[in-house]
Motif scaffolding. Structure first.
Motif, PDB file in Angstrom:
ATOM      1  N   ARG A  86      23.550  -5.544 -15.038  1.00  0.00           N
ATOM      2  CA  ARG A  86      24.164  -4.720 -16.089  1.00  0.00           C
ATOM      3  C   ARG A  86      23.710  -3.263 -15.975  1.00  0.00           C
ATOM      4  N   ARG A  87      22.401  -3.065 -15.771  1.00  0.00           N
ATOM      5  CA  ARG A  87      21.889  -1.708 -15.653  1.00  0.00           C
ATOM      6  C   ARG A  87      22.401  -1.042 -14.373  1.00  0.00           C
ATOM      7  N   ILE A  88      22.485  -1.795 -13.287  1.00  0.00           N
ATOM      8  CA  ILE A  88      23.018  -1.235 -12.047  1.00  0.00           C
ATOM      9  C   ILE A  88      24.433  -0.721 -12.264  1.00  0.00           C
ATOM     10  N   MET A  89      25.261  -1.532 -12.922  1.00  0.00           N
ATOM     11  CA  MET A  89      26.633  -1.107 -13.185  1.00  0.00           C
ATOM     12  C   MET A  89      26.666   0.115 -14.091  1.00  0.00           C
ATOM     13  N   GLU A  90      25.832   0.134 -15.106  1.00  0.00           N
ATOM     14  CA  GLU A  90      25.792   1.274 -16.026  1.00  0.00           C
ATOM     15  C   GLU A  90      25.432   2.564 -15.292  1.00  0.00           C
ATOM     16  N   VAL A  91      24.405   2.499 -14.455  1.00  0.00           N
ATOM     17  CA  VAL A  91      23.986   3.681 -13.710  1.00  0.00           C
ATOM     18  C   VAL A  91      25.059   4.092 -12.707  1.00  0.00           C
TER      19      VAL A  91
END
Length: 222
Positions: free
Chosen positions: A136-141
């Motif tokens: 999720r964080r990878i996609m957000e960044v």
């Protein structure tokens, strides 16, 4: 010789410590700027936006266009890597081997361009963000630092530039056209695509439904 060995040892330990510190920091803090942004002679227009304020159509379009196995791999698409090696051995053009995780690692911590040294660092940071950030964080960044136009970074800034609205309310075709332009944002038109690019955008828009139906974004929206 001993001095050199000690120096190299300290350099390696220092690099590992610094990289871990940066990855841990950006697990919680928005990435303020990247090397790509700093080297962009067109200036920087960006607006960090949490994933909860980015329409799911955009997430699904990115997966459909860039990395259909995003939720199933550990940061590396080995099938794509093997295909790239085979193409390279035949003298063909290598394309489509990098995952969203690899692109995020490169965009945040490294520089553009190829080379085995850059690829080695990219692999290291890819492993770290997969383990420390999660999908999720990878996609957000990724959706906040990816170049979406000339001097434009992130899908929020891109949505406002191209459609005059927030990324929170993108339609499937709007998201698909932005995703279609991601590999070459300075060259590919978002608002007035023609020929192959228009067809490519339409294909991505059609795949958005498949991403949702098959749960290919399940790691992002658990």
């Amino acid at each position: 010789m001993r001095w050199l060995v000690r120096f190299l040892f300290k350099a390696v330990i220092g690099f590992i410590g610094l990289s871990l510190l940066l990855v841990l920091l950006f697990r919680f803090v928005p990435v303020p700027v990247t090397a790509t942004m700093l080297m962009d002679g067109n200036g920087i227009t960006k607006d960090w936006t949490s994933l909860s304020n980015i329409d799911r159509n955009m997430v699904r379009a990115a997966i459909a266009a860039e990395d259909g196995k995003f939720c199933n791999h550990d940061g590396f698409d080995r099938e794509a890597i093997e295909k790239a090696i085979e193409d390279n051995a035949r003298g063909g053009r290598i394309r489509g081997g990098s995952t969203i995780s690899q692109q995020t690692a490169k965009n945040v911590f490294l520089w553009q361009g190829g080379g085995y040294v850059r690829k080695g660092f990219e692999a290291w940071f890819t492993v770290l963000i997969e383990q420390i950030w999660g999908k999720r964080r990878i996609m957000e960044v990724y959706l906040n630092v990816a170049e979406t136009g000339i001097g434009t970074y992130g899908v929020e800034a891109g949505a406002r530039r191209y459609y005059g609205k927030s990324a929170a309310s993108l339609t499937p075709i709007e998201a698909a056209r932005m995703a279609a332009a991601l590999p070459l944002p300075k060259e590919r038109s978002v608002t007035n695509p023609r020929g192959w690019l228009a067809r490519h955008g339409n294909t991505i828009a059609a795949r958005i439904g498949s991403v949702a139906r098959d749960g290919l974004d399940s790691c992002v929206y658990r």
